[in-house]
Design a protein around this motif. Structure first.
Motif, PDB file in Angstrom:
ATOM      1  N   LEU A  43       0.794  -1.038   0.014  1.00 45.72           N
ATOM      2  CA  LEU A  43       0.012   0.141   0.239  1.00 45.72           C
ATOM      3  C   LEU A  43       1.040   1.055  -0.029  1.00 45.72           C
ATOM      4  CD1 LEU A  43      -2.588  -0.795   2.749  1.00 45.72           C
ATOM      5  CD2 LEU A  43      -3.107  -1.005   0.311  1.00 45.72           C
ATOM      6  N   ALA A  44       2.104   1.068   0.551  1.00 43.13           N
ATOM      7  CA  ALA A  44       2.917   2.360   0.934  1.00 43.13           C
ATOM      8  C   ALA A  44       3.452   2.855  -0.363  1.00 43.13           C
ATOM      9  CB  ALA A  44       3.788   2.315   2.112  1.00 43.13           C
ATOM     10  N   VAL A  45       4.071   1.958  -1.409  1.00 41.76           N
ATOM     11  CA  VAL A  45       4.704   2.107  -2.467  1.00 41.76           C
ATOM     12  C   VAL A  45       3.769   3.480  -3.187  1.00 41.76           C
ATOM     13  CG1 VAL A  45       5.414   1.459  -4.667  1.00 41.76           C
ATOM     14  CG2 VAL A  45       5.569  -0.102  -2.748  1.00 41.76           C
ATOM     15  N   ALA A  46       4.775   4.438  -3.466  1.00 47.02           N
ATOM     16  CA  ALA A  46       4.254   5.719  -4.357  1.00 47.02           C
ATOM     17  C   ALA A  46       2.960   6.060  -3.926  1.00 47.02           C
ATOM     18  CB  ALA A  46       4.416   5.484  -5.691  1.00 47.02           C
ATOM     19  N   THR A  47       2.353   6.191  -2.454  1.00 47.65           N
ATOM     20  CA  THR A  47       1.146   6.681  -2.000  1.00 47.65           C
ATOM     21  C   THR A  47       1.168   7.700  -1.033  1.00 47.65           C
ATOM     22  OG1 THR A  47       0.420   4.065  -2.295  1.00 47.65           O
ATOM     23  CG2 THR A  47      -0.858   5.516  -0.774  1.00 47.65           C
ATOM     24  N   MET A  48       0.493   8.606  -1.219  1.00 48.75           N
ATOM     25  CA  MET A  48       0.428   9.847  -0.337  1.00 48.75           C
ATOM     26  C   MET A  48      -0.933   9.468   0.641  1.00 48.75           C
ATOM     27  SD  MET A  48       2.950  11.784  -0.841  1.00 48.75           S
ATOM     28  CE  MET A  48       2.236  12.753   0.448  1.00 48.75           C
ATOM     29  N   ILE A  49      -1.957   9.262   0.162  1.00 42.60           N
ATOM     30  CA  ILE A  49      -3.253   8.961   1.063  1.00 42.60           C
ATOM     31  C   ILE A  49      -3.668   7.513   1.012  1.00 42.60           C
ATOM     32  CG2 ILE A  49      -5.512   9.644   1.635  1.00 42.60           C
ATOM     33  CD1 ILE A  49      -4.956  12.359   0.276  1.00 42.60           C
ATOM     34  N   VAL A  50      -4.069   6.797   2.171  1.00 45.63           N
ATOM     35  CA  VAL A  50      -4.483   5.446   2.062  1.00 45.63           C
ATOM     36  C   VAL A  50      -5.867   5.651   2.765  1.00 45.63           C
ATOM     37  CG1 VAL A  50      -4.396   3.222   2.997  1.00 45.63           C
ATOM     38  CG2 VAL A  50      -2.207   4.227   2.192  1.00 45.63           C
ATOM     39  N   GLY A  51      -7.078   5.303   2.089  1.00 44.29           N
ATOM     40  CA  GLY A  51      -8.164   5.338   2.585  1.00 44.29           C
ATOM     41  C   GLY A  51      -8.708   4.093   3.272  1.00 44.29           C
ATOM     42  N   ILE A  52      -8.915   3.696   4.285  1.00 45.76           N
ATOM     43  CA  ILE A  52      -9.287   2.260   4.717  1.00 45.76           C
ATOM     44  C   ILE A  52     -10.835   2.449   5.290  1.00 45.76           C
ATOM     45  CG2 ILE A  52      -8.556   0.508   6.205  1.00 45.76           C
ATOM     46  CD1 ILE A  52      -5.878   1.707   6.687  1.00 45.76           C
ATOM     47  N   GLY A  53     -11.609   1.643   4.621  1.00 37.03           N
ATOM     48  CA  GLY A  53     -13.033   1.998   4.873  1.00 37.03           C
ATOM     49  C   GLY A  53     -13.511   0.537   5.235  1.00 37.03           C
ATOM     50  N   GLU A  54     -14.664   0.409   6.331  1.00 35.16           N
ATOM     51  CA  GLU A  54     -15.370  -0.554   6.894  1.00 35.16           C
ATOM     52  C   GLU A  54     -16.469  -0.811   6.180  1.00 35.16           C
ATOM     53  OE1 GLU A  54     -14.039  -1.138  11.284  1.00 35.16           O
ATOM     54  OE2 GLU A  54     -14.558   0.981  11.055  1.00 35.16           O
ATOM     55  N   SER A  55     -17.067  -1.744   6.203  1.00 35.29           N
ATOM     56  CA  SER A  55     -18.540  -2.190   5.930  1.00 35.29           C
ATOM     57  C   SER A  55     -19.390  -1.866   6.878  1.00 35.29           C
ATOM     58  CB  SER A  55     -18.601  -3.311   5.248  1.00 35.29           C
ATOM     59  OG  SER A  55     -18.421  -4.438   6.148  1.00 35.29           O
ATOM     60  N   THR A  56     -18.833  -1.808   8.195  1.00 38.19           N
ATOM     61  CA  THR A  56     -19.625  -1.611   9.312  1.00 38.19           C
ATOM     62  C   THR A  56     -18.655  -0.784  10.351  1.00 38.19           C
ATOM     63  OG1 THR A  56     -21.073  -2.184  11.225  1.00 38.19           O
ATOM     64  CG2 THR A  56     -19.313  -3.708  10.458  1.00 38.19           C
ATOM     65  N   ARG A  57     -19.385   0.150  11.119  1.00 36.11           N
ATOM     66  CA  ARG A  57     -18.623   0.663  12.339  1.00 36.11           C
ATOM     67  C   ARG A  57     -18.966  -0.006  13.712  1.00 36.11           C
ATOM     68  NH1 ARG A  57     -16.953   5.118  10.060  1.00 36.11           N
ATOM     69  NH2 ARG A  57     -18.455   6.355   8.502  1.00 36.11           N
ATOM     70  N   PHE A  58     -19.445  -1.345  13.588  1.00 37.49           N
ATOM     71  CA  PHE A  58     -19.921  -1.929  14.798  1.00 37.49           C
ATOM     72  C   PHE A  58     -19.133  -3.192  14.892  1.00 37.49           C
ATOM     73  CE2 PHE A  58     -23.429   0.101  13.114  1.00 37.49           C
ATOM     74  CZ  PHE A  58     -23.795   1.222  13.994  1.00 37.49           C
ATOM     75  N   SER A  59     -18.132  -3.503  14.200  1.00 46.19           N
ATOM     76  CA  SER A  59     -17.462  -4.863  14.308  1.00 46.19           C
ATOM     77  C   SER A  59     -16.112  -4.360  15.164  1.00 46.19           C
ATOM     78  CB  SER A  59     -17.387  -5.472  12.983  1.00 46.19           C
ATOM     79  OG  SER A  59     -16.277  -6.508  13.198  1.00 46.19           O
ATOM     80  N   ARG A  60     -15.789  -5.364  16.144  1.00 43.16           N
ATOM     81  CA  ARG A  60     -14.600  -5.337  16.710  1.00 43.16           C
ATOM     82  C   ARG A  60     -13.383  -5.530  15.896  1.00 43.16           C
ATOM     83  NH1 ARG A  60     -13.179  -7.890  22.550  1.00 43.16           N
ATOM     84  NH2 ARG A  60     -10.649  -6.984  22.762  1.00 43.16           N
ATOM     85  N   GLU A  61     -13.650  -6.748  15.061  1.00 47.48           N
ATOM     86  CA  GLU A  61     -12.512  -7.307  14.177  1.00 47.48           C
ATOM     87  C   GLU A  61     -12.296  -6.581  13.008  1.00 47.48           C
ATOM     88  OE1 GLU A  61     -14.169 -10.753  16.478  1.00 47.48           O
ATOM     89  OE2 GLU A  61     -15.116  -8.792  15.440  1.00 47.48           O
ATOM     90  N   THR A  62     -13.371  -5.801  12.397  1.00 48.56           N
ATOM     91  CA  THR A  62     -13.155  -4.797  11.265  1.00 48.56           C
ATOM     92  C   THR A  62     -12.114  -3.682  11.625  1.00 48.56           C
ATOM     93  OG1 THR A  62     -15.062  -3.707  11.725  1.00 48.56           O
ATOM     94  CG2 THR A  62     -15.044  -5.323  10.074  1.00 48.56           C
TER      95      THR A  62
END
Length: 406
Positions: A43-62
Motif C-alpha cells: 500500500l505504501a509504495v508511491a502513495t500519499m493517502i490511504v483510505g481504509i474503509g469498513e462496511s460496518t462501524r460496529f465490528s471489533r474485528e474490522t
C-alpha cells in the motif's frame, strides 16, 4: 452510507488475496503481523493517502484490522496523519491528547461522533500517544474532515443567554432545542428509521430557534450566541436527514484531506466507511433513485491518481450484539468472498490477473445505524467497477461487537 450514530436496527439476537495460501492466517483468526507487513508495504509504495474503509462501524474485528494496518503504515512507512470523519473541533481535541497527553483517551472522545466512542478507538488513541512520546519530533497528527460543528454545550449557551435576557421566551426556545439536541447522540435519520423521531424536521426547529434568538432585544449585541445558533442550524441542515441523502459533503471533506496533506506534506491515512473511501462513485441500495454519487475517495482519486489507495474491509456474518447480521445475499461481493472458508483473507485488485477475475459491477453490503435484517438485500452500496472502487479488499468471515464507552 454509514453516517450513522446509533446501533443497527433489528431484532435482538437469541478474511482477504483470494484464494492465495500466502495471505490467510487461520491460527489468529485475523491476518498475521507478517501478512499485514506485506500488505502495508504494497500500500505504501508511491502513495500519499490511504483510505481504509469498513462496511460496518460496529465490528471489533474490522476496527482491529484497520487499526493494525494503520500502525504498520506509521511504524514502517512514515505515515504521520490520521483523518477521521468528525468535526475539526472534535479532532483538534483528539490531536491534543495524542500530542500532549491531556486527560485520557476516553475523555478526549467525550464529544466525538458516536461510532468513535468505543474502547477500541480509545486504545488506538493511546497507541498513537505512546508513539508520539517516543517520536516527539516526528509525531502522528489527527484532523477532522468536517468543518467545526455545533456541540451540546452550544445549546446550553443559547439557553443560558435566553434565561438571563428574556426568560419569558425560554420555554419557546427550549421547545425547539430540546428535541433536536438528541441528534448528537442518535442522528435524526437513525431516529426516523427506529421509530423514535418526534415528527418535525430538526432543521425546521433549528431555524425557528435562530429566528427567535434574532428577535430578542439585545440579539445584535451577543455575536457569540448568534454564532452558536448558526452552528446549530448548520449542523441540522447538513445532517443526513437535513440533506435528504447519505452522500455527505464529499467535496468539502475531500478538500479538508487534500488541503491538509498538501499544506503539511504528511502522508495520510483516512478512516471512514467504504461508501466514503471508495475511489469511484457509489449508489446507495437504500436510495437507488439518486444514482451514483461522488465519494470522498473518488475525488481524491481524481486529484492524486494512484497516489490515493482505497482499502475496503468487509465481513460475511456475525453477531453485533444489537443485531445479528445473516449471511449475505448471493449477488453481494461479500458472499463471493465468503466462499473461501478461512477466518480472513485479502485481495490485491491492482494485480492484473486478480483484476481480470474479480472486476465488474458489484454490490458490497453496508451495516449502518439504520440496518434492518428484513431488508438485507437493500443494505449495500453498488459500484460500476469493483477494481476502480477498491484497490484492496479484506474479508473477515465472522465478526463480534465493539465495546462502547459509557
Amino acid at each position: 452510507m454509514q453516517n450513522d450514530t446509533a446501533a443497527p436496527r433489528g431484532s435482538f439476537p437469541s478474511r482477504m488475496g483470494l484464494p492465495d495460501p500466502q495471505h490467510p492466517d487461520p491460527d489468529l483468526g485475523l491476518l498475521s503481523d507478517a501478512t499485514l507487513d506485506e500488505l502495508a508495504e504494497k500500500l505504501a509504495v508511491a502513495t500519499m493517502i490511504v483510505g481504509i474503509g469498513e462496511s460496518t462501524r460496529f465490528s471489533r474485528e474490522t476496527f482491529d484490522l484497520r487499526d493494525r494496518l494503520f500502525r504498520k503504515l506509521v511504524q514502517h512507512h512514515g505515515f504521520r496523519a490520521l483523518a477521521v470523519q468528525d468535526s475539526a473541533g472534535v479532532a483538534a481535541g483528539l490531536d491534543r491528547y495524542v500530542r500532549a497527553g491531556e486527560a485520557s483517551a476516553e475523555s478526549a472522545l467525550d464529544g466525538a461522533w458516536r461510532p468513535w466512542r468505543t474502547a477500541e478507538m480509545a486504545a488506538a488513541l493511546e497507541w498513537i500517544r505512546a508513539f508520539n512520546q517516543e517520536h516527539p519530533n516526528d509525531p502522528v497528527r489527527i484532523f477532522g474532515v468536517k468543518p467545526v460543528q455545533a456541540q451540546p454545550e452550544d445549546y446550553d449557551a443559547v439557553l443560558d443567554h435566553v434565561r438571563a435576557s428574556a426568560p419569558e421566551r425560554l420555554a419557546e426556545v427550549t421547545s425547539h432545542l430540546d428535541p433536536i439536541r438528541t441528534a448528537h447522540h442518535t442522528e435524526e435519520h437513525v431516529q426516523r428509521a427506529r421509530g423514535m423521531h418526534p415528527g418535525r424536521p430538526f432543521a425546521d426547529h433549528a431555524r425557528d430557534a435562530l429566528a427567535l434568538i434574532r428577535s430578542l432585544p439585545d440579539a445584535d449585541q451577543d455575536n457569540d450566541v448568534l454564532a452558536r445558533m448558526r452552528l446549530i442550524v448548520d449542523f441540522h441542515e447538513h445532517s443526513v436527514a437535513g440533506r435528504g441523502n447519505f452522500a455527505g459533503d464529499a467535496t468539502v471533506w475531500a478538500d479538508a484531506i487534500s488541503d491538509y496533506q498538501r499544506r503539511t506534506g504528511l502522508r495520510v491515512v483516512y478512516w471512514d466507511g467504504i461508501a466514503h473511501t471508495s475511489a469511484a462513485a457509489v449508489t446507495s441500495g437504500l436510495a437507488p433513485q439518486h444514482g451514483p454519487q461522488p465519494s470522498i475517495g473518488s475525488l481524491l482519486r481524481k486529484r492524486y491518481g494512484t497516489q490515493y489507495v482505497s482499502v475496503a474491509i468487509g465481513f460475511h456474518h456475525g453477531d453485533l450484539r444489537v443485531v445479528t447480521v445473516p449471511e449475505p445475499a448471493g449477488d453481494f461481493i461479500d458472499a463471493k468472498l465468503g466462499e473461501v472458508d478461512l477466518p480472513a483473507h485479502w485481495l490485491d485488485l491492482r494485480r492484473d490477473a486478480v483484476r481480470r477475475r474479480w472486476d465488474g459491477p458489484a454490490k458490497a453490503r453496508v451495516i449502518s445505524g439504520v440496518y434492518d435484517p428484513s431488508r438485507d438485500a437493500a443494505e449495500h452500496i453498488a459500484v460500476a467497477s469493483l477494481a476502480d472502487a477498491f484497490d484492496v479488499l479484506i474479508h473477515i468471515r465472522k465478526v463480534s461487537p465493539v465495546r462502547w464507552l459509557p
